[in-house]
Scaffold this motif. Structure first.
Motif, PDB file in Angstrom:
ATOM      1  N   PHE A  18      -7.672  -3.334   0.090  1.00 20.92           N
ATOM      2  CA  PHE A  18      -6.716  -4.189  -0.620  1.00 20.92           C
ATOM      3  C   PHE A  18      -7.234  -5.630  -0.701  1.00 20.92           C
ATOM      4  CE2 PHE A  18      -2.868  -1.283   0.521  1.00 20.92           C
ATOM      5  CZ  PHE A  18      -3.301  -0.355  -0.407  1.00 20.92           C
ATOM      6  N   HIS A  19      -7.883  -6.097   0.347  1.00 18.37           N
ATOM      7  CA  HIS A  19      -8.490  -7.431   0.356  1.00 18.37           C
ATOM      8  C   HIS A  19      -9.517  -7.557  -0.779  1.00 18.37           C
ATOM      9  CE1 HIS A  19     -10.760 -10.877   2.037  1.00 18.37           C
ATOM     10  NE2 HIS A  19     -11.840 -10.115   1.960  1.00 18.37           N
ATOM     11  N   HIS A  74      -9.736  -5.642  -3.539  1.00 18.84           N
ATOM     12  CA  HIS A  74      -9.278  -5.221  -4.864  1.00 18.84           C
ATOM     13  C   HIS A  74      -7.978  -5.891  -5.299  1.00 18.84           C
ATOM     14  CE1 HIS A  74     -12.063  -1.933  -3.713  1.00 18.84           C
ATOM     15  NE2 HIS A  74     -12.476  -2.173  -4.951  1.00 18.84           N
ATOM     16  N   LEU A  75      -7.761  -7.084  -4.818  1.00 12.46           N
ATOM     17  CA  LEU A  75      -6.576  -7.853  -5.206  1.00 12.46           C
ATOM     18  C   LEU A  75      -6.717  -8.444  -6.601  1.00 12.46           C
ATOM     19  CD1 LEU A  75      -5.623  -9.951  -2.085  1.00 12.46           C
ATOM     20  CD2 LEU A  75      -4.049  -8.657  -3.486  1.00 12.46           C
ATOM     21  N   SER A  76      -5.572  -8.620  -7.223  1.00 11.01           N
ATOM     22  CA  SER A  76      -5.525  -9.286  -8.522  1.00 11.01           C
ATOM     23  C   SER A  76      -4.154  -9.928  -8.654  1.00 11.01           C
ATOM     24  CB  SER A  76      -5.734  -8.251  -9.632  1.00 11.01           C
ATOM     25  OG  SER A  76      -5.582  -8.840 -10.890  1.00 11.01           O
ATOM     26  N   PHE A  94      -3.403 -14.091  -5.357  1.00 14.61           N
ATOM     27  CA  PHE A  94      -4.716 -13.633  -4.909  1.00 14.61           C
ATOM     28  C   PHE A  94      -5.195 -14.345  -3.645  1.00 14.61           C
ATOM     29  CE2 PHE A  94      -9.275 -14.166  -4.631  1.00 14.61           C
ATOM     30  CZ  PHE A  94      -9.702 -12.849  -4.634  1.00 14.61           C
ATOM     31  N   TYR A 124      -2.946 -13.643  -0.399  1.00 17.06           N
ATOM     32  CA  TYR A 124      -3.027 -12.251   0.056  1.00 17.06           C
ATOM     33  C   TYR A 124      -4.440 -11.920   0.527  1.00 17.06           C
ATOM     34  CZ  TYR A 124       1.553 -11.246  -2.080  1.00 17.06           C
ATOM     35  OH  TYR A 124       2.878 -11.224  -2.412  1.00 17.06           O
ATOM     36  N   HIS A 125      -5.435 -12.441  -0.187  1.00 17.48           N
ATOM     37  CA  HIS A 125      -6.830 -12.206   0.176  1.00 17.48           C
ATOM     38  C   HIS A 125      -7.086 -12.684   1.604  1.00 17.48           C
ATOM     39  CE1 HIS A 125     -11.050 -11.532  -0.911  1.00 17.48           C
ATOM     40  NE2 HIS A 125     -11.346 -12.695  -0.348  1.00 17.48           N
ATOM     41  N   PRO A 171      -0.257  -5.932  -6.179  1.00 22.95           N
ATOM     42  CA  PRO A 171      -0.197  -6.658  -4.900  1.00 22.95           C
ATOM     43  C   PRO A 171       1.070  -6.379  -4.086  1.00 22.95           C
ATOM     44  CG  PRO A 171      -1.003  -8.104  -6.613  1.00 22.95           C
ATOM     45  CD  PRO A 171      -0.585  -6.829  -7.290  1.00 22.95           C
ATOM     46  N   MET A 178       0.722  -3.126  -2.442  1.00 23.32           N
ATOM     47  CA  MET A 178      -0.223  -3.222  -1.321  1.00 23.32           C
ATOM     48  C   MET A 178       0.503  -3.678  -0.063  1.00 23.32           C
ATOM     49  SD  MET A 178      -3.520  -5.155  -2.945  1.00 23.32           S
ATOM     50  CE  MET A 178      -4.653  -4.377  -4.067  1.00 23.32           C
ATOM     51  N   ASN A 232       7.595 -11.307  -5.902  1.00 23.58           N
ATOM     52  CA  ASN A 232       6.713 -10.277  -5.374  1.00 23.58           C
ATOM     53  C   ASN A 232       7.364  -8.915  -5.564  1.00 23.58           C
ATOM     54  OD1 ASN A 232       4.612  -9.030  -4.092  1.00 23.58           O
ATOM     55  ND2 ASN A 232       5.496  -9.306  -2.068  1.00 23.58           N
TER      56      ASN A 232
END
Length: 188
Positions: free
Chosen positions: A62-63, A65-67, A71, A74-75, A126, A129, A186
């Motif tokens: 998930f780290h 493939h975030l968008s 970003f 969450y990253h 996201p 995730m 979110n």
């Protein structure tokens, strides 16, 4: 059988998950625990190790493939959480070895013991995730509590104490993920 029943059975079941492990003489750590106690603790902790590897991989997935608009936050969050998960693996594996048990040796062993579902979706929004990671951390917390009980029942307070610290970190991850889910934009 539900995932929770499967998990609880793995964590505290008297039937060895990995079979009755014969420890090679070169690895036979001296302990005052009897062989049944060592096996019970090993059977409770090894699925936690497998699940930690699975959750670490999912969190890093998930780290990577975030968008989207969150970003950066969450990253960073997922990377920090992956780091604490990875650190817990060595603590748990070394506890198993310190009492004379054996632990994870391969990816196939992880696959055999893990109860966390792999995540191979091409794209995960996201918010989803965050939800999946929160659900998985909740599952891990339940397994840790069962493993703590197994360790205490087997007179292994040191493993129970180490697992309590890992539980605290797991609950911290759940808390952060919960708060992220509370964000008004979110949506899952």
């Amino acid at each position: 059988m539900s995932t929770q029943e499967k998990t609880q059975g793995k964590a505290i079941n008297a039937k060895p998950i990995m079979g009755k492990q014969k420890v090679p003489a070169q690895l036979a750590t001296v302990t005052d625990l009897n062989s049944e106690e060592v096996q019970a603790v090993s059977n409770a902790v090894n699925p936690l190790i497998a699940d930690a590897f699975a959750l670490y991989t999912k969190t890093k997935n998930f780290h990577w493939h975030l968008s989207g608009s969150h970003f950066r936050d969450y990253h960073k969050l997922f990377d920090q959480q992956a780091g604490t998960i990875l650190a817990s693996i060595d603590v748990m594996a070394e506890r198993v070895r310190r009492i004379g048990g054996t632990t994870i040796r391969s990816i196939s062993m992880i696959s055999e013991l893990q109860t966390i579902k792999d995540d191979n979706d091409d794209f995960v929004p996201p918010g989803e995730m965050v939800k999946r990671l929160m659900d998985d951390n909740t599952h891990i917390a339940q397994m840790i509590r069962a493993a703590i009980e197994a360790a205490e029942h087997s007179r292994d307070n040191a493993t129970a104490n180490a697992l309590e610290e890992i539980l605290d970190e797991t609950e911290r991850r759940k808390w952060f993920l919960f708060e992220v889910m509370q964000g008004k934009d979110n949506t899952v």
